[in-house]
Design a protein around this motif. Structure first.
Motif, short mmCIF file in Angstrom:
data_model
loop_
_atom_site.label_atom_id
_atom_site.label_comp_id
_atom_site.label_asym_id
_atom_site.label_seq_id
_atom_site.Cartn_x
_atom_site.Cartn_y
_atom_site.Cartn_z
N GLU A 162 80.42 34.90 55.82
CA GLU A 162 81.75 34.52 56.28
C GLU A 162 82.71 34.39 55.10
N ALA A 163 82.20 33.93 53.94
CA ALA A 163 83.03 33.84 52.73
C ALA A 163 83.52 35.23 52.31
N ILE A 164 82.64 36.23 52.44
CA ILE A 164 83.03 37.61 52.13
C ILE A 164 84.14 38.06 53.08
N LEU A 182 91.94 38.03 52.62
CA LEU A 182 92.96 37.56 51.68
C LEU A 182 93.26 38.57 50.57
N GLY A 183 92.55 39.68 50.57
CA GLY A 183 92.76 40.68 49.54
C GLY A 183 92.12 40.32 48.22
N VAL A 184 91.14 39.43 48.25
CA VAL A 184 90.41 39.02 47.04
C VAL A 184 89.23 39.96 46.85
N SER A 185 89.18 40.60 45.71
CA SER A 185 88.15 41.60 45.45
C SER A 185 86.82 40.95 45.07
N ILE A 186 85.73 41.48 45.62
CA ILE A 186 84.38 41.01 45.31
C ILE A 186 83.62 42.16 44.63
N PRO A 187 83.10 41.93 43.42
CA PRO A 187 83.06 40.68 42.66
C PRO A 187 84.16 40.57 41.58
N GLN A 192 78.67 46.64 53.80
CA GLN A 192 79.91 45.86 53.74
C GLN A 192 79.70 44.48 53.11
N HIS A 193 78.44 44.07 52.94
CA HIS A 193 78.16 42.78 52.33
C HIS A 193 77.64 42.91 50.90
N ARG A 194 76.57 43.69 50.74
CA ARG A 194 75.90 43.87 49.44
C ARG A 194 75.75 42.51 48.75
N LEU A 195 75.19 41.58 49.50
CA LEU A 195 75.19 40.18 49.11
C LEU A 195 73.98 39.81 48.25
N THR A 196 74.23 39.30 47.07
CA THR A 196 73.19 38.72 46.25
C THR A 196 72.71 37.44 46.92
N SER A 197 71.39 37.25 46.95
CA SER A 197 70.86 36.08 47.66
C SER A 197 69.54 35.64 47.05
N VAL A 198 69.15 34.43 47.40
CA VAL A 198 67.86 33.88 46.97
C VAL A 198 66.83 34.18 48.05
N ARG A 203 72.60 41.91 44.08
CA ARG A 203 73.32 43.03 44.67
C ARG A 203 74.75 43.04 44.14
N ALA A 204 75.60 43.88 44.71
CA ALA A 204 76.93 44.11 44.14
C ALA A 204 77.84 42.88 44.19
N SER A 205 77.59 41.93 45.11
CA SER A 205 78.52 40.81 45.26
C SER A 205 78.58 39.88 44.06
N SER A 206 77.63 40.03 43.13
CA SER A 206 77.64 39.20 41.92
C SER A 206 77.45 40.03 40.66
N ALA A 207 77.89 41.30 40.72
CA ALA A 207 77.72 42.18 39.57
C ALA A 207 78.43 41.60 38.35
N LYS A 208 78.05 42.07 37.19
CA LYS A 208 78.57 41.54 35.93
C LYS A 208 80.09 41.48 35.93
N SER A 209 80.61 40.35 35.51
CA SER A 209 82.05 40.15 35.52
C SER A 209 82.74 41.10 34.56
N SER A 210 83.79 41.78 35.07
CA SER A 210 84.55 42.71 34.22
C SER A 210 85.40 41.96 33.21
N ARG A 211 85.51 40.64 33.39
CA ARG A 211 86.32 39.85 32.48
C ARG A 211 85.53 39.34 31.28
N THR A 212 84.23 39.63 31.27
CA THR A 212 83.44 39.24 30.12
C THR A 212 83.68 40.22 28.98
N SER A 213 83.88 39.74 27.80
CA SER A 213 84.17 40.62 26.67
C SER A 213 82.96 41.45 26.32
N LYS A 214 83.22 42.59 25.70
CA LYS A 214 82.15 43.51 25.34
C LYS A 214 81.18 42.88 24.36
#
Length: 345
Positions: free
Chosen positions: A255-257, A263-268, A286-292, A329-340
């Motif tokens: 539901e959060a997805i 709202l137009g918020v991109s995941i991840p 449509q989910h590609r949800l990382t989960s435990v 899965r893709a919903s928690s892929a590496k943040s693009s905002r992390t520096s190289k």
């Protein structure tokens, strides 16, 4: 005009089975009770006659002899797909026995528990019980009992089957931190339970271990759809929006997805989302949800095993724990905002 039904087919009796098999009524009774000392030849002869005549013993009559070979499985919610995984495990384990599982759904299980006991069910499996310790102890002294999702055994009169919920939450924070996320919020359940308490504790401890204690944020919501949507909206529309959301169950994470997408918020890219249970819906494109993954089927298998052992006479308590794992899965892929360089933002 209402159509008349024909006369009911008379029910086959134990005497007819005995006559067809050429044995005594007592011999058939021994086979039905799985009594000690019954030879395989006798068992095969009686079972062949039962199949031929389509004989089915009355559960009530079996109850009068001391056992009905039915167990009660109480679910707190029918909407959560994780409970279906547990049910599959229970039925799979019971397939090798004479027992059948009867399913009931109730958030407050007291009345349903009493009804199942009154119907002479041989044992009960309660999932995520919302009962006081005294009430659980009372149930366990009336009927063999196994609890799934209960981290406070209390006494030795029942068994438990659990996921290591504290570790599971730690794995989520560890995974998100490794992928560059720092402002990690958690959506938990408004109704207290030992499961969500353990997950909240694991989340808090791991946040502190990574030096993120000041960013710890737990939002509690009911499972009512509107309440979940409002909770997610508040997080995503806040001035200090988290860059990752850990949801206590997949049902909430999905539901959060949906809310984020609306709202137009991109995941991840804008926010990562992680669930818990690794249900079948996590793999949907449509989910590609990382989960435990806590293996609901394994929880069900072990619960059924322990309950049958309790019914058969074991009294020493057992507490089985499943070790969780992250399925990324893709919903928690590496943040693009992390520096190289791999340093924090």
């Amino acid at each position: 005009m209402q159509k008349k039904t024909g006369p009911r087919t008379p029910r086959i009796t134990i005497r007819e089975v005995a006559s067809d098999a050429g044995v005594s009524v007592a011999a058939v009774s021994k086979v039905l009770r799985d009594a000690y000392g019954v030879s395989e030849a006798l068992r095969a002869k009686v079972q062949a006659s039962m199949e031929k005549l389509n004989y089915r013993p009355l559960a009530s009559a079996r109850g009068l002899r001391g056992r009905t070979y039915t167990i009660g499985l109480l679910l707190p919610d029918l909407r959560n797909p994780f409970f279906a995984d547990i049910f599959d495990g229970v039925t799979s384990a019971l397939a090798r026995t004479q027992y059948q599982a009867m399913q009931g759904i109730s958030v407050t299980a007291s009345e349903l528990v009493d009804a199942m006991i009154d119907r002479q069910m041989d044992g009960l499996i309660l999932i995520g019980p919302n009962e006081m310790a005294e009430r659980i102890s009372e149930i366990a002294h009336r009927v063999p009992l196994v609890l799934i999702g209960h981290h406070e055994p209390g006494d030795e009169s029942f068994d438990t089957v659990n996921n290591d919920d504290q570790l599971g939450a730690r794995l989520v924070v560890r995974h998100l931190h490794a992928n560059g996320y720092r402002r990690i919020a958690m959506i938990s359940l408004a109704r207290a339970s030992t499961v969500v308490s353990q997950r909240e504790l694991g989340y808090r401890l791991e946040m502190v271990d990574h030096g993120l204690g000041s960013d710890t944020l737990i939002i509690r919501s009911t499972q009512v759809l509107r309440d979940v949507q409002l909770a997610v909206r508040r997080l995503l529309e806040s001035d200090n929006r988290p860059d990752a959301i850990f949801c206590w169950t997949d049902l909430i994470a999905i539901e959060a997805i949906s809310v984020a997408t609306e709202l137009g918020v991109s995941i991840p890219h804008d926010v990562a989302i992680v669930g818990y249970d690794n249900t079948m819906y996590c793999d949907f494109a449509q989910h590609r949800l990382t989960s435990v993954d806590q293996s609901g089927e394994l929880l069900g298998i072990q619960a059924a095993r322990l309950l049958v052992e309790r019914i058969e006479g074991r009294t020493a308590p057992e507490h089985f724990v499943v070790t969780p794992r992250i399925v990324a899965r893709a919903s928690s892929a590496k943040s693009s905002r992390t520096s190289k360089s791999g340093q924090d933002r």
